[in-house]
Design a protein around this motif. Structure first.
Motif, PDB file in Angstrom:
ATOM      1  N   SER A  80       0.788  -1.249   0.018  1.00 47.01           N
ATOM      2  CA  SER A  80       0.199  -0.151  -0.118  1.00 47.01           C
ATOM      3  C   SER A  80       0.828   1.439  -0.019  1.00 47.01           C
ATOM      4  CB  SER A  80      -0.935   0.126   1.413  1.00 47.01           C
ATOM      5  OG  SER A  80      -1.834  -1.002   1.212  1.00 47.01           O
ATOM      6  N   THR A  81       0.464   2.155  -0.651  1.00 47.10           N
ATOM      7  CA  THR A  81       0.938   3.475  -0.536  1.00 47.10           C
ATOM      8  C   THR A  81       0.679   4.352   0.766  1.00 47.10           C
ATOM      9  OG1 THR A  81      -0.888   4.921  -1.447  1.00 47.10           O
ATOM     10  CG2 THR A  81       0.903   3.838  -3.120  1.00 47.10           C
ATOM     11  N   GLN A  82       1.208   5.273   1.005  1.00 48.91           N
ATOM     12  CA  GLN A  82       1.049   6.034   2.514  1.00 48.91           C
ATOM     13  C   GLN A  82      -0.471   6.559   2.377  1.00 48.91           C
ATOM     14  OE1 GLN A  82       5.591   7.675   3.322  1.00 48.91           O
ATOM     15  NE2 GLN A  82       3.595   8.950   3.706  1.00 48.91           N
ATOM     16  N   THR A  83      -0.794   6.945   1.168  1.00 52.85           N
ATOM     17  CA  THR A  83      -2.127   7.478   1.051  1.00 52.85           C
ATOM     18  C   THR A  83      -3.156   6.299   1.467  1.00 52.85           C
ATOM     19  OG1 THR A  83      -1.711   9.056  -0.425  1.00 52.85           O
ATOM     20  CG2 THR A  83      -3.842   8.423  -0.587  1.00 52.85           C
ATOM     21  N   GLU A  84      -2.865   5.000   0.831  1.00 54.11           N
ATOM     22  CA  GLU A  84      -3.976   3.989   1.216  1.00 54.11           C
ATOM     23  C   GLU A  84      -3.780   3.419   2.566  1.00 54.11           C
ATOM     24  OE1 GLU A  84      -3.776   1.849  -3.394  1.00 54.11           O
ATOM     25  OE2 GLU A  84      -2.129   1.533  -1.736  1.00 54.11           O
TER      26      GLU A  84
ATOM     27  N   LEU B 137       5.716   6.641  10.588  1.00 56.89           N
ATOM     28  CA  LEU B 137       6.704   5.551   9.875  1.00 56.89           C
ATOM     29  C   LEU B 137       8.089   6.196  10.310  1.00 56.89           C
ATOM     30  CD1 LEU B 137       5.218   4.933   6.251  1.00 56.89           C
ATOM     31  CD2 LEU B 137       5.261   3.359   8.343  1.00 56.89           C
ATOM     32  N   THR B 138       8.385   7.476  10.252  1.00 61.68           N
ATOM     33  CA  THR B 138       9.454   7.899  10.637  1.00 61.68           C
ATOM     34  C   THR B 138       9.736   7.663  12.222  1.00 61.68           C
ATOM     35  OG1 THR B 138       9.464   9.746   9.175  1.00 61.68           O
ATOM     36  CG2 THR B 138      10.923  10.099  11.123  1.00 61.68           C
TER      37      THR B 138
ATOM     38  N   GLN C 186      -0.251  -5.496   5.506  1.00 62.22           N
ATOM     39  CA  GLN C 186      -0.471  -6.133   6.715  1.00 62.22           C
ATOM     40  C   GLN C 186       0.593  -5.841   7.785  1.00 62.22           C
ATOM     41  OE1 GLN C 186      -3.401  -8.128   7.468  1.00 62.22           O
ATOM     42  NE2 GLN C 186      -2.677  -7.745   9.553  1.00 62.22           N
ATOM     43  N   ARG C 187       1.532  -5.940   7.789  1.00 60.28           N
ATOM     44  CA  ARG C 187       2.709  -5.943   8.676  1.00 60.28           C
ATOM     45  C   ARG C 187       2.978  -4.601   9.158  1.00 60.28           C
ATOM     46  NH1 ARG C 187       7.670  -8.755   6.308  1.00 60.28           N
ATOM     47  NH2 ARG C 187       8.596  -8.181   8.507  1.00 60.28           N
ATOM     48  N   VAL C 188       3.048  -3.444   8.267  1.00 58.47           N
ATOM     49  CA  VAL C 188       2.871  -2.088   8.478  1.00 58.47           C
ATOM     50  C   VAL C 188       1.685  -1.550   9.203  1.00 58.47           C
ATOM     51  CG1 VAL C 188       3.356   0.297   7.786  1.00 58.47           C
ATOM     52  CG2 VAL C 188       4.623  -1.475   7.115  1.00 58.47           C
TER      53      VAL C 188
ATOM     54  N   ASP D 229      -0.284  -3.585  11.036  1.00 57.13           N
ATOM     55  CA  ASP D 229      -0.169  -4.060  12.240  1.00 57.13           C
ATOM     56  C   ASP D 229       0.734  -3.046  13.102  1.00 57.13           C
ATOM     57  OD1 ASP D 229      -1.836  -6.108  11.643  1.00 57.13           O
ATOM     58  OD2 ASP D 229      -0.077  -7.363  11.649  1.00 57.13           O
ATOM     59  N   LEU D 230       1.830  -2.469  12.776  1.00 60.99           N
ATOM     60  CA  LEU D 230       2.642  -1.536  13.566  1.00 60.99           C
ATOM     61  C   LEU D 230       1.888  -0.342  13.900  1.00 60.99           C
ATOM     62  CD1 LEU D 230       6.291  -2.156  11.776  1.00 60.99           C
ATOM     63  CD2 LEU D 230       5.322  -2.953  13.881  1.00 60.99           C
ATOM     64  N   LEU D 231       1.177   0.003  13.054  1.00 55.94           N
ATOM     65  CA  LEU D 231       0.522   1.501  13.322  1.00 55.94           C
ATOM     66  C   LEU D 231      -0.633   1.180  14.184  1.00 55.94           C
ATOM     67  CD1 LEU D 231       0.152   2.644   9.458  1.00 55.94           C
ATOM     68  CD2 LEU D 231       1.788   3.659  11.281  1.00 55.94           C
ATOM     69  N   ALA D 232      -1.230   0.168  14.096  1.00 56.42           N
ATOM     70  CA  ALA D 232      -2.191  -0.333  15.065  1.00 56.42           C
ATOM     71  C   ALA D 232      -1.840  -0.468  16.568  1.00 56.42           C
ATOM     72  CB  ALA D 232      -3.107  -1.544  14.581  1.00 56.42           C
TER      73      ALA D 232
END
Length: 254
Positions: A6-10, A26-27, A64-66, A68-71
């Protein structure tokens, strides 16, 4: 089938955020530096480089993995209209982790991780004792990801002490190779690598080797894939990132 990248927008649409807000997260996770994904993010298959038709590069993120990290940072999926669903306060990080338990056959199982924002940059390290739930972390204003990883292992071994069999679980193959393969050979050559140059981070390497050899119990190392859902690795990562952020000059968090 769920979309893999996914892009950052998505990603932002998924959590009701703008692409810029996703970039900030992300940073802070150590996955992005400026407009580019960090080497660590690419190496761990959390990010991949793509190109527009005119050749302009950009990065996509593992959905999925990123996600999950954001969640894990307390973000909640948005409703179909794009607004965050519900008003309930987000659960604190790792509140839903299962009770920690040592792996069979070891007195202690300990997860370690390091983080360097920008790599090099503000650096953090952390360890998590999987049996007791204890943890330790710290940071320094400037370093590399490898330095953070090495300090995490050193401090974990200091926490464990010399007795009992211990399993150190790290997502850094560099650290595991240093301790289990390379360092003994470097020492035999007068602390020189095969090309005759001194190893990087030599004092940390010596400290770890001394701690391992002073132990009466067995010391084993296991590689674990980072950001792949292992709760102890994720917790160590979050602590290391937070320590790196706190060590950032001007952060006011030290």
């Amino acid at each position: 089938m769920a979309k893999t990248w996914s892009t950052q927008t998505e990603l932002g649409k998924r959590f009701g955020l703008t692409a810029r807000e996703v970039g900030t997260h992300l940073t802070e996770l150590g996955l992005k530096a400026g407009s580019r994904a960090t080497e660590r993010a690419v190496a761990e298959d959390l990010a991949a480089e793509r190109s527009l038709r005119d050749g302009t590069p950009f990065f996509v993120w593992h959905t999925q993995r990123v996600g999950d990290l954001l969640a894990g940072r307390g973000l909640r999926p948005a409703d179909p209209a794009g607004a965050p669903s519900g008003e309930a306060e987000a659960l604190p990080l790792f509140a839903q982790d299962p009770p920690p338990r040592a792996t069979d056959g070891y007195a202690v199982v300990i997860a370690t991780d390091g983080s360097a924002l920008g790599n090099p940059g503000p650096t953090g390290w952390a360890w998590v004792d999987q049996e007791t739930g204890e943890s330790g972390s710290g940071g320094l204003p400037h370093g590399t990801n490898n330095i953070g990883e090495l300090i995490a292992v050193r401090e974990a071994l200091r926490h464990v002490g010399p007795d009992g069999d211990v399993l150190v679980r790290a997502d850094s193959q560099y650290v595991i190779n240093v301790v289990t393969k390379w360092a003994p050979g470097w020492r035999r050559r007068g602390w020189r690598k095969g090309d005759g140059k001194p190893p990087e981070n030599l004092e940390l390497v010596k400290d770890i080797l001394d701690l391992v050899e002073a132990r009466s119990g067995r010391t084993d190392f296991e590689w674990v894939r980072g950001h792949a859902g292992d709760v102890h690795n994720e917790r160590a990562d979050a602590l290391a990132v937070a320590a790196a952020q706190a060590a950032t000059p001007g952060s006011g968090l030290r």
